[in-house]
Write a protein that holds these residues in place. Sequence first.
Motif, PDB file in Angstrom:
ATOM      1  N   LYS A  19       0.831  -1.210   0.000  1.00 28.16           N
ATOM      2  CA  LYS A  19       0.000   0.000   0.000  1.00 28.16           C
ATOM      3  C   LYS A  19       0.861   1.253   0.000  1.00 28.16           C
ATOM      4  CE  LYS A  19      -4.059  -1.938   2.264  1.00 28.16           C
ATOM      5  NZ  LYS A  19      -4.933  -1.891   3.444  1.00 28.16           N
ATOM      6  N   GLU A  20       1.928   1.255   0.807  1.00 31.33           N
ATOM      7  CA  GLU A  20       2.826   2.405   0.870  1.00 31.33           C
ATOM      8  C   GLU A  20       3.493   2.654  -0.478  1.00 31.33           C
ATOM      9  OE1 GLU A  20       5.681   1.648   3.933  1.00 31.33           O
ATOM     10  OE2 GLU A  20       4.154   1.523   5.502  1.00 31.33           O
ATOM     11  N   GLU A  21       3.961   1.588  -1.110  1.00 29.78           N
ATOM     12  CA  GLU A  21       4.653   1.717  -2.389  1.00 29.78           C
ATOM     13  C   GLU A  21       3.705   2.227  -3.478  1.00 29.78           C
ATOM     14  OE1 GLU A  21       7.880   1.314  -3.296  1.00 29.78           O
ATOM     15  OE2 GLU A  21       8.476   0.874  -1.235  1.00 29.78           O
ATOM     16  N   LYS A  22       2.458   1.755  -3.456  1.00 35.74           N
ATOM     17  CA  LYS A  22       1.485   2.220  -4.440  1.00 35.74           C
ATOM     18  C   LYS A  22       1.175   3.700  -4.254  1.00 35.74           C
ATOM     19  CE  LYS A  22      -0.833  -2.070  -5.672  1.00 35.74           C
ATOM     20  NZ  LYS A  22      -2.117  -2.812  -5.711  1.00 35.74           N
ATOM     21  N   ALA A  23       1.065   4.123  -2.987  1.00 36.03           N
ATOM     22  CA  ALA A  23       0.818   5.543  -2.712  1.00 36.03           C
ATOM     23  C   ALA A  23       2.005   6.387  -3.165  1.00 36.03           C
ATOM     24  CB  ALA A  23       0.556   5.751  -1.226  1.00 36.03           C
ATOM     25  N   ALA A  24       3.214   5.909  -2.920  1.00 36.80           N
ATOM     26  CA  ALA A  24       4.403   6.638  -3.340  1.00 36.80           C
ATOM     27  C   ALA A  24       4.476   6.743  -4.867  1.00 36.80           C
ATOM     28  CB  ALA A  24       5.649   5.961  -2.790  1.00 36.80           C
ATOM     29  N   LEU A  25       4.101   5.669  -5.556  1.00 38.26           N
ATOM     30  CA  LEU A  25       4.100   5.693  -7.016  1.00 38.26           C
ATOM     31  C   LEU A  25       3.082   6.702  -7.538  1.00 38.26           C
ATOM     32  CD1 LEU A  25       5.059   4.582  -9.741  1.00 38.26           C
ATOM     33  CD2 LEU A  25       3.303   2.817  -9.535  1.00 38.26           C
ATOM     34  N   ASN A  26       1.906   6.751  -6.915  1.00 35.47           N
ATOM     35  CA  ASN A  26       0.902   7.739  -7.306  1.00 35.47           C
ATOM     36  C   ASN A  26       1.444   9.155  -7.168  1.00 35.47           C
ATOM     37  OD1 ASN A  26      -1.371   6.703  -8.438  1.00 35.47           O
ATOM     38  ND2 ASN A  26      -2.512   6.539  -6.530  1.00 35.47           N
ATOM     39  N   LYS A  27       2.101   9.435  -6.042  1.00 38.22           N
ATOM     40  CA  LYS A  27       2.681  10.763  -5.831  1.00 38.22           C
ATOM     41  C   LYS A  27       3.729  11.077  -6.886  1.00 38.22           C
ATOM     42  CE  LYS A  27       1.961  11.163  -0.862  1.00 38.22           C
ATOM     43  NZ  LYS A  27       2.602  11.304   0.453  1.00 38.22           N
ATOM     44  N   ALA A  36       8.471  17.783 -14.789  1.00 38.03           N
ATOM     45  CA  ALA A  36       9.288  16.592 -14.999  1.00 38.03           C
ATOM     46  C   ALA A  36      10.083  16.230 -13.746  1.00 38.03           C
ATOM     47  CB  ALA A  36      10.243  16.804 -16.159  1.00 38.03           C
ATOM     48  N   VAL A  37      10.049  14.961 -13.407  1.00 35.36           N
ATOM     49  CA  VAL A  37      10.821  14.456 -12.275  1.00 35.36           C
ATOM     50  C   VAL A  37      12.291  14.462 -12.694  1.00 35.36           C
ATOM     51  CG1 VAL A  37      11.201  12.455 -10.786  1.00 35.36           C
ATOM     52  CG2 VAL A  37       8.897  13.036 -11.504  1.00 35.36           C
ATOM     53  N   GLU A  38      13.168  14.753 -11.755  1.00 38.20           N
ATOM     54  CA  GLU A  38      14.592  14.849 -12.070  1.00 38.20           C
ATOM     55  C   GLU A  38      15.129  13.549 -12.662  1.00 38.20           C
ATOM     56  OE1 GLU A  38      18.631  15.481  -9.537  1.00 38.20           O
ATOM     57  OE2 GLU A  38      16.959  16.831  -9.093  1.00 38.20           O
ATOM     58  N   ASN A  39      14.718  12.423 -12.065  1.00 33.28           N
ATOM     59  CA  ASN A  39      15.166  11.124 -12.564  1.00 33.28           C
ATOM     60  C   ASN A  39      13.943  10.246 -12.817  1.00 33.28           C
ATOM     61  OD1 ASN A  39      16.474   8.799 -13.182  1.00 33.28           O
ATOM     62  ND2 ASN A  39      17.512   8.563 -11.214  1.00 33.28           N
ATOM     63  N   ASN A  41      13.701   7.410 -13.961  1.00 34.29           N
ATOM     64  CA  ASN A  41      13.925   5.989 -13.668  1.00 34.29           C
ATOM     65  C   ASN A  41      13.411   5.615 -12.292  1.00 34.29           C
ATOM     66  OD1 ASN A  41      15.099   5.456 -16.144  1.00 34.29           O
ATOM     67  ND2 ASN A  41      17.151   5.969 -15.423  1.00 34.29           N
ATOM     68  N   VAL A  42      13.161   6.584 -11.440  1.00 33.39           N
ATOM     69  CA  VAL A  42      12.617   6.326 -10.114  1.00 33.39           C
ATOM     70  C   VAL A  42      11.216   5.721 -10.240  1.00 33.39           C
ATOM     71  CG1 VAL A  42      11.890   7.429  -7.961  1.00 33.39           C
ATOM     72  CG2 VAL A  42      13.984   8.158  -9.084  1.00 33.39           C
ATOM     73  N   ILE A  43      10.458   6.186 -11.212  1.00 31.45           N
ATOM     74  CA  ILE A  43       9.112   5.656 -11.441  1.00 31.45           C
ATOM     75  C   ILE A  43       9.201   4.183 -11.848  1.00 31.45           C
ATOM     76  CG2 ILE A  43       7.033   5.866 -12.862  1.00 31.45           C
ATOM     77  CD1 ILE A  43       7.655   8.878 -13.046  1.00 31.45           C
ATOM     78  N   LYS A  44      10.129   3.885 -12.730  1.00 34.71           N
ATOM     79  CA  LYS A  44      10.325   2.502 -13.181  1.00 34.71           C
ATOM     80  C   LYS A  44      10.728   1.612 -12.007  1.00 34.71           C
ATOM     81  CE  LYS A  44      13.087  -0.022 -16.580  1.00 34.71           C
ATOM     82  NZ  LYS A  44      14.138   0.119 -17.599  1.00 34.71           N
ATOM     83  N   ALA A  45      11.615   2.090 -11.161  1.00 34.92           N
ATOM     84  CA  ALA A  45      12.064   1.312 -10.000  1.00 34.92           C
ATOM     85  C   ALA A  45      10.909   1.085  -9.029  1.00 34.92           C
ATOM     86  CB  ALA A  45      13.210   2.025  -9.305  1.00 34.92           C
TER      87      ALA A  45
END
Length: 73
Positions: A19-27, A36-39, A41-45
Amino acid sequence: MKNSEIIELSQEELVARLKEEKAALNKLKFAHAVSAVENPNVIKAARKNIARIATEVSKRKNEAKSQETASEA
């Protein structure tokens, strides 16, 4: 998060972490949509972490079911 770390967690901890990881991915996705996010690849990870955790949760559910059916037989 490595697979060895995921395996060490209990079922309840895995569900909470999922649940925490899904919330973080949404953010991350919202932040990336706004600017644009700086990196990126963080989304992919983050997606890969979610997949690893979800795989372990389903694996444990399947093992529990197979043990349940084996004890009934």
